[in-house]
Every structure is written in C-alpha cells, then in structure tokens.
Design a protein around this motif. Sequence first.
Motif, PDB file in Angstrom:
ATOM      1  N   VAL A   1       0.718  -1.149   0.085  1.00  0.00           N
ATOM      2  CA  VAL A   1       0.015   0.110  -0.239  1.00  0.00           C
ATOM      3  C   VAL A   1       0.875   1.354  -0.097  1.00  0.00           C
ATOM      4  O   VAL A   1       0.604   2.145  -0.862  1.00  0.00           O
ATOM      5  N   SER A   2       2.062   1.318   0.984  1.00  0.00           N
ATOM      6  CA  SER A   2       2.878   2.490   0.846  1.00  0.00           C
ATOM      7  C   SER A   2       3.559   2.690  -0.439  1.00  0.00           C
ATOM      8  O   SER A   2       3.510   3.896  -0.825  1.00  0.00           O
ATOM      9  N   LYS A   3       3.912   1.528  -1.045  1.00  0.00           N
ATOM     10  CA  LYS A   3       4.549   1.549  -2.549  1.00  0.00           C
ATOM     11  C   LYS A   3       3.469   2.150  -3.323  1.00  0.00           C
ATOM     12  O   LYS A   3       4.153   3.289  -4.209  1.00  0.00           O
ATOM     13  N   ILE A   4       2.517   1.726  -3.620  1.00  0.00           N
ATOM     14  CA  ILE A   4       1.467   2.266  -4.589  1.00  0.00           C
ATOM     15  C   ILE A   4       1.039   3.615  -4.131  1.00  0.00           C
ATOM     16  O   ILE A   4       1.004   4.526  -5.046  1.00  0.00           O
ATOM     17  N   THR A   5       0.955   4.102  -2.900  1.00  0.00           N
ATOM     18  CA  THR A   5       0.427   5.407  -2.795  1.00  0.00           C
ATOM     19  C   THR A   5       1.519   6.246  -2.800  1.00  0.00           C
ATOM     20  O   THR A   5       1.213   7.622  -3.487  1.00  0.00           O
ATOM     21  N   ASP A   6       2.720   6.137  -2.661  1.00  0.00           N
ATOM     22  CA  ASP A   6       3.911   7.130  -2.771  1.00  0.00           C
ATOM     23  C   ASP A   6       4.015   7.203  -4.279  1.00  0.00           C
ATOM     24  O   ASP A   6       4.098   8.281  -4.837  1.00  0.00           O
ATOM     25  N   ALA A   7       3.938   6.392  -5.179  1.00  0.00           N
ATOM     26  CA  ALA A   7       3.751   6.338  -6.575  1.00  0.00           C
ATOM     27  C   ALA A   7       2.639   7.230  -7.152  1.00  0.00           C
ATOM     28  O   ALA A   7       2.728   8.202  -8.083  1.00  0.00           O
ATOM     29  N   ALA A   8       1.463   6.875  -6.499  1.00  0.00           N
ATOM     30  CA  ALA A   8       0.198   7.771  -6.992  1.00  0.00           C
ATOM     31  C   ALA A   8       0.292   9.057  -6.538  1.00  0.00           C
ATOM     32  O   ALA A   8      -0.057   9.938  -7.381  1.00  0.00           O
ATOM     33  N   ARG A   9       0.747   9.612  -5.575  1.00  0.00           N
ATOM     34  CA  ARG A   9       1.115  11.076  -4.968  1.00  0.00           C
ATOM     35  C   ARG A   9       2.013  11.532  -5.914  1.00  0.00           C
ATOM     36  O   ARG A   9       1.781  12.826  -6.422  1.00  0.00           O
ATOM     37  N   SER A  10       3.011  10.890  -6.505  1.00  0.00           N
ATOM     38  CA  SER A  10       4.027  11.574  -7.202  1.00  0.00           C
ATOM     39  C   SER A  10       3.898  11.299  -8.661  1.00  0.00           C
ATOM     40  O   SER A  10       4.549  11.893  -9.644  1.00  0.00           O
ATOM     41  N   LYS A  11       2.662  10.585  -8.935  1.00  0.00           N
ATOM     42  CA  LYS A  11       2.431  10.362 -10.518  1.00  0.00           C
ATOM     43  C   LYS A  11       3.574   9.705 -11.082  1.00  0.00           C
ATOM     44  O   LYS A  11       4.029  10.313 -12.193  1.00  0.00           O
ATOM     45  N   ARG A  12       4.088   8.421 -10.589  1.00  0.00           N
ATOM     46  CA  ARG A  12       5.224   7.812 -11.052  1.00  0.00           C
ATOM     47  C   ARG A  12       4.786   6.282 -11.479  1.00  0.00           C
ATOM     48  O   ARG A  12       3.695   5.893 -10.705  1.00  0.00           O
ATOM     49  N   ALA A  13       5.090   5.796 -12.353  1.00  0.00           N
ATOM     50  CA  ALA A  13       4.949   4.519 -12.850  1.00  0.00           C
ATOM     51  C   ALA A  13       4.834   3.387 -11.568  1.00  0.00           C
ATOM     52  O   ALA A  13       6.099   3.490 -11.034  1.00  0.00           O
ATOM     53  N   CYS A  14       3.991   2.530 -11.537  1.00  0.00           N
ATOM     54  CA  CYS A  14       4.225   1.620 -10.701  1.00  0.00           C
ATOM     55  C   CYS A  14       3.151   0.401 -11.139  1.00  0.00           C
ATOM     56  O   CYS A  14       2.054   0.450 -10.592  1.00  0.00           O
TER      57      CYS A  14
END
Length: 268
Positions: A23-36
């Motif tokens: 959840v943390s990895k996905i949320t961090d990527a969503a926050r910064s609009k980074r591919a994941c």
Amino acid sequence: MINQGKYSILGININAVDYDFAVSKITDAARSKRACSVSALAVHGVMTGFFDSVHARRLNGLDLVVPDGQPVRWALSWLYKKRLPDRVYGPNLTLKVAESLTKEGLSIYLYGSTTETLEKFARNLAQSYPELKIAGMEASKFRKLSEQERSQLVKRIKASGANAVFLGLGCPRQETWAYEYRDLLNIPILAVGAAFDFHAGTLPQAPKWMQDLGLEWVFRFVQEPKRLWQRYTILNPLYLWHIFQQYLGLRKFVPTLPNGKEKIESYG
C-alpha cells in the motif's frame, strides 16, 4: 512493514512483502504520479508465466508482484524461508489502497469488466469511502485494441487526472495490459481481476477459513466449474509438482527479464 525482496517461484519473481509495504509503495507512486505496475498473482498467474516465456518476461517487468494465493505465499516459505504473516490478497489490497488514496485526496480510474459491474463497484466504493475520487471508469471491449484505440485510451485516462488505475481484465490479460501501459500512463496500475466482481457483489467470495487453508479454489470451482475446471484440475497439480522439483534442487527456474521484443497484445 515487510519487504524481504524478490524471489523466483518457477521463474516468476514474487515480492515477499506485506500489505503495509504494498500500500505504501502504490500510494507513494500515486502521490508523485510515478509509474508502478502491480499484480496480485495466485497459482494460475504464476503458471501462465511458467508456460509462456514472453509473458514471464512481462511479469518480471512489473514493479511489484505480490503473493495473492496462499500456495504462492507458502512457496516463498518452503523455498526461501520467507515467512509472511499473510498473503497479499488482491481484493483486500484493492480496498486498502482505496482507503489510503482517499486519505491522500487522490483519485482512481476504473478500467475493465462490464459497465454493470463497474457501476456497482463504483457505488460500493463510494459507500465505503465517500471521499474517494473516481476520476473515470471504462468497461472492457473484450478484444484487442487497435493502435489508435490504445492512444485514445491513454489520452482519456491522462485527461481524467487520475492518480492510479484499478484494472480488472482477468489473468493474464490484465498483467499484459499493466506491462504495456506502464510507461504510457506513468501512474500506478493495480491489476486485481476478480476484485471488481467481488466488491461489486456480482461474484461471491470464499469463506475466510477456506481462504486461510488455501481452499479458495474449491469454492470458486464450485461456482464456475465450466470456466475453471482446467485451471484447477491441471494447473494446481503441475504447480505443486514443479515447486517440489525446485525445492529439491532438481530444477532451477531463473527469471527472464523483458528484452523489448515482447509482442503488443493489449486486450481491452
């Protein structure tokens, strides 16, 4: 938060992680609009890569592949002594990510399944998380998309301003989609398949005790015998046989990585 690394299960790299890390990895990527690109793989998902080397490279090109099925989690323990407190079950991960994104004020795009299922899924998400922003949703066309359709779909998702895509196309199509659209969208893509139907209320989930014992497949087989008989009566025994060989060291399964020559097979 547990992140014990990536390990080969029949040549497919599985991340030995828990819900909190995912959840943390996905949320961090969503926050910064980074591919994941993320997939929750059970036995069927692992075996699709085992039998298809091109698809194996796609799976190993995803950013996070979590042990959705108990037999996959158990294999991490048997083969590598990586003991996780629980599997990272796709439907549960979906809700945990939705909750996390809601707290962050971030939005999602729902892609896949049918219009009816999407509407029910979106309605139930809104009831559980009233402040969750659903930037858009679009049903599957249940066929391969043309290059023009692919381009237009990317434009629609980007124009929506969504921070993440929840993807429900079924295995292995959704993993192919997550791999192919990863760098086109540059936001998290969460391939969770049956989570759409479960949370829409169109498909019942197995009781928790069956899930905990790795018997969810029995429940699903009874629900959809014509569609699932081959998956469970053939693939499950083959999975166990090859895991046994890997455990004894009789065979080595070295993960292959993407080489840029994978066929474009987007199914939308």
